[in-house]
Design a protein around this motif. Structure first.
Motif, PDB file in Angstrom:
ATOM      1  N   THR A   2      26.212   6.964  21.877  1.00  0.00           N
ATOM      2  CA  THR A   2      27.176   7.686  21.056  1.00  0.00           C
ATOM      3  C   THR A   2      27.681   8.920  21.777  1.00  0.00           C
ATOM      4  O   THR A   2      26.897   9.681  22.335  1.00  0.00           O
ATOM      5  N   ASP A   3      28.968   9.127  21.772  1.00  0.00           N
ATOM      6  CA  ASP A   3      29.563  10.319  22.355  1.00  0.00           C
ATOM      7  C   ASP A   3      29.215  11.513  21.474  1.00  0.00           C
ATOM      8  O   ASP A   3      29.586  11.581  20.315  1.00  0.00           O
ATOM      9  N   ALA A   5      30.351  14.471  21.441  1.00  0.00           N
ATOM     10  CA  ALA A   5      31.510  15.239  20.969  1.00  0.00           C
ATOM     11  C   ALA A   5      32.135  14.631  19.741  1.00  0.00           C
ATOM     12  O   ALA A   5      32.772  15.322  18.959  1.00  0.00           O
ATOM     13  N   SER A   6      31.977  13.314  19.570  1.00  0.00           N
ATOM     14  CA  SER A   6      32.605  12.671  18.425  1.00  0.00           C
ATOM     15  C   SER A   6      31.656  12.504  17.257  1.00  0.00           C
ATOM     16  O   SER A   6      32.028  11.955  16.233  1.00  0.00           O
ATOM     17  N   SER A   7      30.389  12.947  17.391  1.00  0.00           N
ATOM     18  CA  SER A   7      29.428  12.833  16.314  1.00  0.00           C
ATOM     19  C   SER A   7      29.695  13.891  15.265  1.00  0.00           C
ATOM     20  O   SER A   7      30.139  14.997  15.590  1.00  0.00           O
ATOM     21  N   ASP A  79      42.454  19.859  29.102  1.00  0.00           N
ATOM     22  CA  ASP A  79      41.538  18.780  28.734  1.00  0.00           C
ATOM     23  C   ASP A  79      42.112  17.777  27.729  1.00  0.00           C
ATOM     24  O   ASP A  79      41.495  16.732  27.494  1.00  0.00           O
ATOM     25  N   SER A 186      38.386  11.250  19.175  1.00  0.00           N
ATOM     26  CA  SER A 186      37.933  12.353  18.325  1.00  0.00           C
ATOM     27  C   SER A 186      37.290  13.487  19.109  1.00  0.00           C
ATOM     28  O   SER A 186      37.111  14.589  18.584  1.00  0.00           O
ATOM     29  N   HIS A 187      36.929  13.240  20.392  1.00  0.00           N
ATOM     30  CA  HIS A 187      36.332  14.305  21.203  1.00  0.00           C
ATOM     31  C   HIS A 187      37.380  15.263  21.762  1.00  0.00           C
ATOM     32  O   HIS A 187      37.027  16.299  22.341  1.00  0.00           O
ATOM     33  N   ARG A 189      40.212  18.021  21.378  1.00  0.00           N
ATOM     34  CA  ARG A 189      40.698  19.040  20.441  1.00  0.00           C
ATOM     35  C   ARG A 189      42.219  18.950  20.374  1.00  0.00           C
ATOM     36  O   ARG A 189      42.909  19.027  21.394  1.00  0.00           O
ATOM     37  N   ARG A 242      36.922  19.850  10.232  1.00  0.00           N
ATOM     38  CA  ARG A 242      35.683  19.503  10.918  1.00  0.00           C
ATOM     39  C   ARG A 242      34.457  19.767  10.052  1.00  0.00           C
ATOM     40  O   ARG A 242      33.348  19.361  10.397  1.00  0.00           O
TER      41      ARG A 242
END
Length: 313
Positions: A2-3, A5-7, A79, A186-187, A189, A242
């Motif tokens: 699981t990434d 950043a997307s959790s 990014d 979703s990671h 911004r 968020r």
């Protein structure tokens, strides 16, 4: 794997309440867009797009610098990559189309079509990425399409401008695409993406505008249109979304298409047509029922040994 950043981030009850408030304030702020626009006397829509976008971009840049610092802000822009650029193009198209559409159709027509964005996004995710769509969602999507068809039908018999309805539909499609991209990446911004979108909209409007000069009265409303309605609304949403479940964020977001036509009716006496009211009621009802069922599903406790993921068989 699981990434990270997307959790989902761990949020305290107090933080979740703040998230509820911020997302509601974003919908409330956005709901005044049509009302503010109706106060602006400038005849050229491109002039409105230009100044609204300039003020919104200035606000969002200041917001990111305040939140992340100069280096953090530059890093966010570097990014965001192709997904951020795609969202920026969608947002530039949607925000520009909103202003131009106001010259051809009612605020109610534009906002009520946008109410179906979450369901249109689900349809696009299925078509592009074969994401699983529940039967209840298919029913809701069908209801949204029917509701939009009722509203658009007025342009077929000349009751309203087909350009206005076409632009309103384009706005909903652009927001749906941006939603799918945001979920898929979703990671990333997306605050700098929306800021870049305002810059792109301003640059394109500058190439189309007949004159940049506006009265001091109009500039005051354009400042509110850009900073308060667009920029502050995005800042509220980006900060609060968020902290709350997705279903709740979508539910709170429906306050924009519900309240927007009410403000214009109360302040400017712009009364929606019968078909707009009927079609909009179908769209909003379908969305509210679907979100209610989704929220109930998310709140249901998971049985031991059940991951919540579909079986590979």
């Amino acid at each position: 794997m699981t990434d990270i950043a997307s959790s989902p981030i761990a949020v305290s009850p107090h933080g979740e309440r703040i998230g509820f408030l911020l997302v509601f304030l974003s919908a409330l702020t956005w709901s005044f867009g049509g009302t503010i626009a109706r106060f602006i006397d400038t005849g050229d829509s491109w002039t409105v797009v230009f100044w609204r976008s300039v003020w919104a971009a200035a606000f969002l840049v200041c917001f990111m610098i305040w939140r992340d610092g100069w280096r953090g802000t530059l890093k966010l822009f570097r990014d965001m990559g192709p997904p951020g650029l795609a969202v920026a193009l969608c947002f530039a198209t949607a925000s520009t189309s909103f202003v131009v559409a106001l010259a051809y159709t009612t605020v109610a027509n534009i906002l009520l079509m946008q109410a179906g964005v979450p369901l249109l996004a689900a349809l696009l995710a299925w078509a592009l990425f074969r994401e699983r769509v529940a039967m209840a969602t298919w029913v809701a999507i069908g209801a949204v399409i029917a509701g939009v068809a009722i509203m658009v039908s007025e342009s077929l018999d000349g009751a309203v401008s087909p350009i206005g309805d076409g632009l309103a539909l384009l706005i909903a499609v652009m927001f749906s695409i941006a939603t799918v991209i945001t979920r898929r990446f979703s990671h990333v911004r997306m605050t700098p993406a929306t800021c870049l979108g305002t810059m792109l909209a301003a640059a394109f409007a500058a190439s189309q505008v007949s004159e940049f000069a506006v009265s001091s009265r109009d500039m005051g409303f354009l400042f509110a249109f850009g900073v308060v309605n667009l920029g502050l609304g995005l800042a509220f949403f980006a900060t609060g979304a968020r902290l709350v479940p997705a279903a709740i964020a979508a539910l709170l977001g429906t306050f924009e298409p519900i309240l927007g036509p009410i403000w214009v009716w109360l302040i400017h006496s712009e009364v929606p047509s019968a078909r707009t009211i009927v079609g909009g009621a179908v769209v909003v009802t379908a969305l509210l029922v679907h979100i209610g069922l989704e929220f109930k599903r998310q709140a249901r406790p998971v049985r031991p040994g059940v991951t919540g993921m579909p079986s590979p068989n």
